[in-house]
Scaffold this active site. Sequence first.
Site, mmCIF file in Angstrom:
data_model
loop_
_atom_site.group_PDB
_atom_site.id
_atom_site.type_symbol
_atom_site.label_atom_id
_atom_site.label_comp_id
_atom_site.label_asym_id
_atom_site.label_seq_id
_atom_site.Cartn_x
_atom_site.Cartn_y
_atom_site.Cartn_z
ATOM 1 N N SER A 46 0.823 -1.216 0.000
ATOM 2 C CA SER A 46 0.000 0.000 0.000
ATOM 3 C C SER A 46 0.860 1.270 0.000
ATOM 4 O O SER A 46 2.014 1.268 0.457
ATOM 5 C CB SER A 46 -0.909 0.023 1.220
ATOM 6 O OG SER A 46 -1.669 -1.153 1.275
HETATM 7 N N1 SAM Z 1 -0.777 -4.988 3.912
HETATM 8 C C1 SAM Z 1 0.005 -5.253 2.743
HETATM 9 C C2 SAM Z 1 1.369 -4.662 2.798
HETATM 10 O O1 SAM Z 1 1.690 -3.933 3.749
HETATM 11 O O2 SAM Z 1 2.141 -4.956 1.889
HETATM 12 C C3 SAM Z 1 -0.667 -4.786 1.477
HETATM 13 C C4 SAM Z 1 -1.700 -5.684 1.091
HETATM 14 S S1 SAM Z 1 -2.261 -5.754 -0.544
HETATM 15 C C5 SAM Z 1 -2.924 -4.179 -0.816
HETATM 16 C C6 SAM Z 1 -3.664 -6.800 -0.178
HETATM 17 C C7 SAM Z 1 -3.264 -8.196 0.227
HETATM 18 O O3 SAM Z 1 -4.444 -8.874 0.672
HETATM 19 C C8 SAM Z 1 -2.711 -9.026 -0.924
HETATM 20 O O4 SAM Z 1 -1.476 -9.572 -0.571
HETATM 21 C C9 SAM Z 1 -3.771 -10.102 -1.127
HETATM 22 O O5 SAM Z 1 -3.246 -11.331 -1.570
HETATM 23 C C10 SAM Z 1 -4.363 -10.207 0.268
HETATM 24 N N2 SAM Z 1 -5.694 -10.797 0.334
HETATM 25 C C11 SAM Z 1 -6.722 -10.653 -0.555
HETATM 26 N N3 SAM Z 1 -7.785 -11.337 -0.124
HETATM 27 C C12 SAM Z 1 -7.439 -11.911 1.058
HETATM 28 C C13 SAM Z 1 -8.127 -12.753 1.987
HETATM 29 N N4 SAM Z 1 -9.388 -13.139 1.800
HETATM 30 N N5 SAM Z 1 -7.453 -13.147 3.104
HETATM 31 C C14 SAM Z 1 -6.171 -12.767 3.324
HETATM 32 N N6 SAM Z 1 -5.479 -11.994 2.458
HETATM 33 C C15 SAM Z 1 -6.109 -11.565 1.351
#
Ligand code: SAM
Length: 238
Positions: free
Chosen positions: A88
């Site tokens: 993000s």
């Molecule tokens: N917090 C992260 C960072 O600091 O890098 C950024 C996250 S990215 C915007 C969103 C993340 O959520 C992705 O890695 C994606 O694979 C994960 N994601 C999507 N759906 C999810 C779910 N149902 N459970 C857990 N993770 C999920």
Amino acid sequence: MKVLACLLLFVSGVACAAEADYALARAALIDELELYARQAHGRDDIRIDGPALAAMARVKRHKLVPASERRFAYRNRPLPIGYGQTISQPYIVALMTELIEPDGDDVVLEVGTGSGYQAAVLAELVKHVYSIEIIAALAIRAEQDLRELGYQNITTRLGDGYYGWEEHGPFDAIVVTAAATHVPPPLIAQLKPGGRMVIPVGSRFMTQQLLLLEKTDKGEVITRQIAPVRFVPLTGEH
Ligand code: SAM
């Protein structure tokens, strides 16, 4: 032998210089975020001048992004981390962190470990962070990177964060870093009375609203819209 020793000295010297450059870039980013935060909101309820930026000044974001993106690690923008996902934008990390009002005794759940950066920022401020990632390769990489950075108060696992992590709940705060079409009921159930949750909610591929939910001591949930945001979707079977 002498040549090898000189070579090692040279390589470690270059590495030190690079770390010093990253530290300077990180400090410049924090200054930029302070300024940006003052300009972006004229609202009393959104303040980014506290613990989040202090924590972000300590977290080595360049160690959590792919090597090809490292030179951009301290720009105020999201970066690709592979598998169609992103780390993000630092400003959004600061905003979400401030909104949950982190406390040193808090136990926090993060949904969407991604690179591990948001988890690391939270871990600087709270007692323990539990973080769930749905993509195996990202979960494995983040776990390794966070271990190498020395974070002992972060526990990660592979799974669908829609359902939370019941055995470690209820949580003082929950940070969801992927866009949901609705607030997952299991996450509301796993939020402590008095707890806070930040979550982007809205259409999967368009702008969403960042919501702040507060559970009162009586268990009522008060929801506020904070700002338009754009996140990758929360995936999974739900
Ligand atoms: N917090 C992260 C960072 O600091 O890098 C950024 C996250 S990215 C915007 C969103 C993340 O959520 C992705 O890695 C994606 O694979 C994960 N994601 C999507 N759906 C999810 C779910 N149902 N459970 C857990 N993770 C999920």
